[in-house]
Design a protein around this motif. Sequence first.
Motif, mmCIF file in Angstrom:
data_model
loop_
_atom_site.group_PDB
_atom_site.id
_atom_site.type_symbol
_atom_site.label_atom_id
_atom_site.label_comp_id
_atom_site.label_asym_id
_atom_site.label_seq_id
_atom_site.Cartn_x
_atom_site.Cartn_y
_atom_site.Cartn_z
ATOM 1 N N MET A 120 0.855 -1.199 0.000
ATOM 2 C CA MET A 120 0.000 0.000 0.000
ATOM 3 C C MET A 120 0.885 1.240 0.000
ATOM 4 O O MET A 120 1.101 1.868 1.027
ATOM 5 N N ASP A 121 1.402 1.592 -1.167
ATOM 6 C CA ASP A 121 2.418 2.643 -1.223
ATOM 7 C C ASP A 121 1.845 3.950 -1.772
ATOM 8 O O ASP A 121 0.940 3.929 -2.610
ATOM 9 N N GLY A 122 2.391 5.050 -1.297
ATOM 10 C CA GLY A 122 2.045 6.367 -1.857
ATOM 11 C C GLY A 122 1.236 7.247 -0.927
ATOM 12 O O GLY A 122 0.781 8.321 -1.337
ATOM 13 N N ASN A 123 1.105 6.842 0.330
ATOM 14 C CA ASN A 123 0.329 7.664 1.276
ATOM 15 C C ASN A 123 0.917 9.065 1.436
ATOM 16 O O ASN A 123 0.189 10.062 1.437
ATOM 17 N N SER A 124 2.240 9.135 1.589
ATOM 18 C CA SER A 124 2.865 10.440 1.861
ATOM 19 C C SER A 124 2.771 11.345 0.642
ATOM 20 O O SER A 124 2.529 12.553 0.765
ATOM 21 N N ARG A 125 2.981 10.749 -0.561
ATOM 22 C CA ARG A 125 2.883 11.568 -1.784
ATOM 23 C C ARG A 125 1.456 12.071 -1.976
ATOM 24 O O ARG A 125 1.216 13.193 -2.406
ATOM 25 N N HIS A 131 -1.745 8.494 5.626
ATOM 26 C CA HIS A 131 -1.929 7.181 6.270
ATOM 27 C C HIS A 131 -3.383 6.991 6.708
ATOM 28 O O HIS A 131 -3.945 5.897 6.603
ATOM 29 N N GLY A 142 -5.163 6.170 3.816
ATOM 30 C CA GLY A 142 -4.719 4.829 3.430
ATOM 31 C C GLY A 142 -5.459 3.753 4.210
ATOM 32 O O GLY A 142 -5.795 2.695 3.678
ATOM 33 N N MET A 143 -5.731 4.050 5.468
ATOM 34 C CA MET A 143 -6.487 3.090 6.288
ATOM 35 C C MET A 143 -7.892 2.895 5.709
ATOM 36 O O MET A 143 -8.406 1.781 5.657
ATOM 37 N N LEU A 189 -7.690 0.688 2.755
ATOM 38 C CA LEU A 189 -7.515 -0.715 3.150
ATOM 39 C C LEU A 189 -8.866 -1.335 3.495
ATOM 40 O O LEU A 189 -9.187 -2.444 3.057
ATOM 41 N N GLY A 249 1.480 -3.359 6.177
ATOM 42 C CA GLY A 249 1.091 -2.169 6.929
ATOM 43 C C GLY A 249 2.260 -1.389 7.501
ATOM 44 O O GLY A 249 2.160 -0.179 7.723
ATOM 45 N N ASN A 292 10.519 0.565 8.379
ATOM 46 C CA ASN A 292 9.728 1.761 8.723
ATOM 47 C C ASN A 292 9.978 2.253 10.154
ATOM 48 O O ASN A 292 9.644 3.394 10.489
ATOM 49 N N ARG A 350 11.598 5.676 10.479
ATOM 50 C CA ARG A 350 10.910 6.944 10.157
ATOM 51 C C ARG A 350 10.852 7.833 11.407
ATOM 52 O O ARG A 350 11.077 7.357 12.527
ATOM 53 N N LEU A 384 -2.690 4.146 14.667
ATOM 54 C CA LEU A 384 -3.640 3.923 13.562
ATOM 55 C C LEU A 384 -3.955 2.426 13.401
ATOM 56 O O LEU A 384 -5.106 2.040 13.189
ATOM 57 N N PHE A 436 -7.494 0.839 13.736
ATOM 58 C CA PHE A 436 -8.047 0.043 12.632
ATOM 59 C C PHE A 436 -8.649 -1.261 13.167
ATOM 60 O O PHE A 436 -9.764 -1.650 12.797
ATOM 61 N N TRP A 463 -1.938 4.871 -2.996
ATOM 62 C CA TRP A 463 -2.777 3.957 -2.219
ATOM 63 C C TRP A 463 -4.099 4.584 -1.716
ATOM 64 O O TRP A 463 -5.153 3.963 -1.829
#
Length: 266
Positions: free
Chosen positions: A39-44, A57, A60-61, A64, A83, A88, A91, A102, A106, A235
């Motif tokens: 699940m990539d691309g949340n920050s972008r 994120h 993103g949740m 999902l 996830g 990670n 970070r 999160l 979830f 994502w």
Amino acid sequence: MPLSNSTSSVPAVTVPAAEELLSQGLRAESLPRHVALVMDGNSRWAAARGLPPTDGHEHGMRALMRTVRLSRAWGIRVLTAFGFSLENWNRPKAEVDFLMALIERFINDNLAEFLREGTRLRIIGDRSRLPISVQKTARDAEEATRNNSQLDLVLAISYSGRMDIVQACRNLAQKVDAKLLRPEDIDESLFADELQTSETSCPDLLIRTSGELRLSNFLLWQSAYSELFFTDTLWPDFGEAQYLQAMMAFQSRDRRFGRRKNNAAL
Ligand SMILES: CC(C)=CCC/C(C)=C/CC/C(C)=C/COP(=O)(O)OP(=O)(O)O
């Protein structure tokens, strides 16, 4: 067959029934059994809106949970979602803390739906590094949903494919050391039994969003014969249209597992 509204904060999606899948050109009987998600691309996604990564994120949740519901409605049996990787942990602390909270939210927010709709939750990864409250929430949810059989939702948290292979090797070495096993007894099946995914079939389809074309240490052993689907969609924007596109791509593939088609002679 519209999907029932749930009590969680995630908006319900409209899910097509088998006939509708057919009308979209999909064969309901040959959907993948196991889908894996990077699940990539949340920050972008967040940066494009001038928002902090945490907002990405959060959305993103929601993506999902949309995907969980679509998977359940389409009869997919296993969904494994990446996830949080072992890498990670490097970070910024605030982002890590947010992601841990999160993940816990979830599970808590959706547990009633998992119980009602037959979803079994499982966690793979190094759970010893997770905050105690996340460990407890995860353990309790795994226990509460263990008899569910509609969909297995496997969350890879603090997960590393290489690390799983290393710990499997260690276990086998210890068994050899204890004379429970001879080196020559070790084959692919015994090895797979030592992986954290031992209870699950290998993914038929692996989807990665955001345009990156790599596995990033996800299910390295298990993806040997997975069909790969890459999409530029970030994502948080992943929804029914993109999931259907992945299914269409999967159904157009010729899966030979190294064999000649129909065992045709040369
Ligand atoms: C298990 C669970 C409840 C998850 C919900 C939230 C979610 C989808 C988390 C994935 C975390 C993550 C590191 C995504 C990659 O986006 P990125 O920040 O690397 O985005 P980028 O590639 O744009 O930098």
